[in-house]
Design an enzyme around this catalytic site. Structure first.
Site, PDB file in Angstrom:
ATOM      1  N   THR A   1       1.118  -8.986  12.636  1.00 19.42           N
ATOM      2  CA  THR A   1       1.263  -7.639  12.122  1.00 19.42           C
ATOM      3  C   THR A   1       0.949  -7.543  10.651  1.00 19.42           C
ATOM      4  O   THR A   1       1.147  -8.491   9.925  1.00 19.42           O
ATOM      5  CB  THR A   1       2.689  -7.126  12.354  1.00 19.42           C
ATOM      6  OG1 THR A   1       2.740  -5.767  11.990  1.00 19.42           O
ATOM      7  CG2 THR A   1       3.688  -7.896  11.546  1.00 19.42           C
TER       8      THR A   1
ATOM      9  N   THR B   1       0.873  -1.186   0.000  1.00 18.36           N
ATOM     10  CA  THR B   1       0.000   0.000   0.000  1.00 18.36           C
ATOM     11  C   THR B   1       0.907   1.232   0.000  1.00 18.36           C
ATOM     12  O   THR B   1       1.355   1.664  -1.054  1.00 18.36           O
ATOM     13  CB  THR B   1      -0.970   0.012   1.203  1.00 18.36           C
ATOM     14  OG1 THR B   1      -0.245  -0.265   2.404  1.00 18.36           O
ATOM     15  CG2 THR B   1      -2.059  -1.030   1.029  1.00 18.36           C
TER      16      THR B   1
ATOM     17  N   ASN C   1      -0.280  10.297   5.793  1.00 23.91           N
ATOM     18  CA  ASN C   1      -1.513   9.924   6.467  1.00 23.91           C
ATOM     19  C   ASN C   1      -2.559  11.031   6.488  1.00 23.91           C
ATOM     20  O   ASN C   1      -3.726  10.787   6.824  1.00 23.91           O
ATOM     21  CB  ASN C   1      -1.205   9.441   7.886  1.00 23.91           C
ATOM     22  CG  ASN C   1      -0.583   8.060   7.855  1.00 23.91           C
ATOM     23  OD1 ASN C   1      -1.258   7.088   7.554  1.00 23.91           O
ATOM     24  ND2 ASN C   1       0.702   7.978   8.113  1.00 23.91           N
TER      25      ASN C   1
ATOM     26  N   LYS D   1       4.092  -6.919   4.010  1.00 22.29           N
ATOM     27  CA  LYS D   1       3.856  -5.512   3.694  1.00 22.29           C
ATOM     28  C   LYS D   1       3.534  -4.798   4.989  1.00 22.29           C
ATOM     29  O   LYS D   1       3.036  -5.408   5.939  1.00 22.29           O
ATOM     30  CB  LYS D   1       2.739  -5.342   2.665  1.00 22.29           C
ATOM     31  CG  LYS D   1       1.352  -5.775   3.059  1.00 22.29           C
ATOM     32  CD  LYS D   1       0.551  -4.794   3.871  1.00 22.29           C
ATOM     33  CE  LYS D   1       0.580  -3.418   3.261  1.00 22.29           C
ATOM     34  NZ  LYS D   1      -0.078  -2.452   4.229  1.00 22.29           N
TER      35      LYS D   1
ATOM     36  N   GLU E   1       6.282   4.691   7.410  1.00 20.30           N
ATOM     37  CA  GLU E   1       5.903   5.849   6.591  1.00 20.30           C
ATOM     38  C   GLU E   1       6.743   7.074   6.946  1.00 20.30           C
ATOM     39  O   GLU E   1       6.745   7.531   8.084  1.00 20.30           O
ATOM     40  CB  GLU E   1       4.407   6.131   6.757  1.00 20.30           C
ATOM     41  CG  GLU E   1       3.584   5.050   6.078  1.00 20.30           C
ATOM     42  CD  GLU E   1       2.111   5.058   6.449  1.00 20.30           C
ATOM     43  OE1 GLU E   1       1.340   4.444   5.705  1.00 20.30           O
ATOM     44  OE2 GLU E   1       1.742   5.653   7.470  1.00 20.30           O
TER      45      GLU E   1
ATOM     46  N   SER F   1      -7.413   9.971  -0.348  1.00 19.68           N
ATOM     47  CA  SER F   1      -7.632  10.678  -1.617  1.00 19.68           C
ATOM     48  C   SER F   1      -6.843  10.063  -2.753  1.00 19.68           C
ATOM     49  O   SER F   1      -5.964   9.264  -2.552  1.00 19.68           O
ATOM     50  CB  SER F   1      -7.277  12.147  -1.450  1.00 19.68           C
ATOM     51  OG  SER F   1      -5.952  12.265  -0.996  1.00 19.68           O
TER      52      SER F   1
END
Length: 413
Positions: free
Chosen positions: A195, A158, A408, A184, A285, A413
């Site tokens: 996880t 993702t 995040n 992932k 991230e 969107s």
């Protein structure tokens, strides 16, 4: 997937051998992403033994519910994984989508729906159009191949910036077996029993109950010791499959996880799980730094782990790391709020090899320059000595950067 690859990414990927007994294919079903694969099909032509650990979230996704229900059968013939939609918090529609997907996969590979396992990752709360799978699974089954691990890892990403793969070999009673895994992660990573999504396959012949014991033992110091942002996903799924193909080489099938002949396999499996777990942290991230938090001298190992997670999950500690600031006061804060026994006047704290605090105050020999030099490194160890007992734990995290907020802030969107 973000535009740039994490600076903490592996410099190269291991050559992933085929595992006898499993075939894979990926496809573009257009669930959320355009011009990239978003569905993975794993097929076991002979039933594989299966084990799994899942999120402890009280709001699990529909695929997690299905996997838990099917796990008791002990056998797997197919796995369907999609990215772009988590099929979580989707009510009756979510359950219907899993049932339709399991039925479509069962028809595609010629098995019972109860031998199908599902996982979904992506946006929570959006209904998943399972009819998109029905159109691609048959063709995927026909073109499935064993030499496809890196592509399989890419299809389940993702916000990941790189695919996560690992491979190990081991011996069971003189027979060499192989273990391959993919994972992932990226965000919403604070595992509790498992996880993100991770799928591990071996050609070893190991019965489901023994396989489950190995997996349940293996997650503690690996996937359950990493955190990116303290948020436990609705969809955490870690599954281990054993095709049994090594029995053709003379491996005697194992039914007891305590069997001494499993020692090498257990070590190799745990090493692979740790490899995948750390790759997830290194792709947190917006991550720019990897942090190992080592806690020693706690009342118990469990207490040490809770203190370690308190430090690793602290936004103030993680932003200090991002800013390359050796702010040990924030570590003291995180120890104090953990709820575990601690004595302020016995605490000692290290950043790397530099002791910054001892006996509850700043180290008399403290050097700002030396501490700052450590914080400029890409891999940083924060070590805390509690001074109360013999409990130890190590947990892994990453820094918290502006990019994390950006990723995040507009994820849907």
């Amino acid at each position: 997937m973000s535009g740039s690859v994490s600076p903490l990414a592996p410099k190269s990927y291991p050559a992933m051998p085929s595992i006898r007994g499993v075939r894979m294919a990926t496809a573009e079903a257009g669930i959320k992403y355009k011009n990239r694969t978003d569905v993975l099909l794993m097929v076991f032509d002979e039933p594989a033994a299966v084990a799994g650990v899942f999120t402890r979230s009280r709001c699990p996704s529909a695929p997690v519910d299905l996997c838990r229900a099917h796990l008791s059968g002990g056998a797997a013939r197919a796995v369907v994984v999609n990215s772009g939609n988590a099929n979580a918090f989707t009510g009756k529609k979510g359950k219907a989508a899993t049932e339709l997907t399991a039925q479509s996969a069962a028809e595609a590979v010629g098995c019972e729906p109860t031998e199908v396992f599902l996982a979904s990752t992506g946006v929570i709360g959006e209904p998943l159009d399972a009819t998109k799978f029905a159109g691609v699974l048959g063709a995927m089954n026909e073109r499935g191949t064993g030499d496809f691990w890196l592509e399989a890892a890419k299809a389940i990403m993702t916000t990941d910036t790189y695919p996560k793969v690992a491979t190990r070999t081991a011996e069971i009673g003189g027979t060499t077996v192989t273990i391959n895994g993919i994972a992932k992660g990226a965000g919403m990573i604070a595992p509790d029993m498992a996880t993100m999504l991770s799928f591990v396959v071996t050609d070893a012949a190991i019965a489901p109950a023994a396989l489950q014991a190995l997996l349940s033992d293996g997650v503690g110091p690996t996937f359950n010791s990493v955190t990116v942002d303290s948020d436990t996903s609705t969809s955490d799924t870690l599954m281990l499959f054993a095709t049994g193909a090594a029995a053709h080489d003379g491996q005697i099938p194992i039914s007891d996880a305590a069997s001494p002949t499993l020692a090498g396999f257990r070590a190799a499996l745990n090493d692979l799980l740790k490899d995948l777990a750390l790759q997830v942290v290194r792709d947190g991230e917006g991550a720019r730094k990897m942090v190992s938090v080592v806690v020693e001298g706690a009342e118990s190992d469990a207490a040490a782990k809770r203190i370690g997670l308190s430090i690793a999950n602290s936004p103030l500690v993680k932003t200090a790391v991002a800013g390359e600031d050796a702010n040990w006061g924030r570590v003291v804060m995180a120890v104090g709020k953990s709820g575990e026994l601690a004595d302020r006047d016995r605490l000692a704290i290290w950043f790397g090899d530099v002791r910054v605090a001892v006996e509850g105050e700043r180290d008399p020999a403290y050097s700002e320059a030396a501490a700052t030099a450590v914080m400029k490194e890409q891999d940083i160890t924060i070590r805390v000595e509690i001074g109360l007992g013999s409990g130890t734990a190590t947990v892994y995290t990453c820094d918290l950067t502006k990019e994390y907020v950006e990723i995040n802030g507009d994820y849907r969107s």
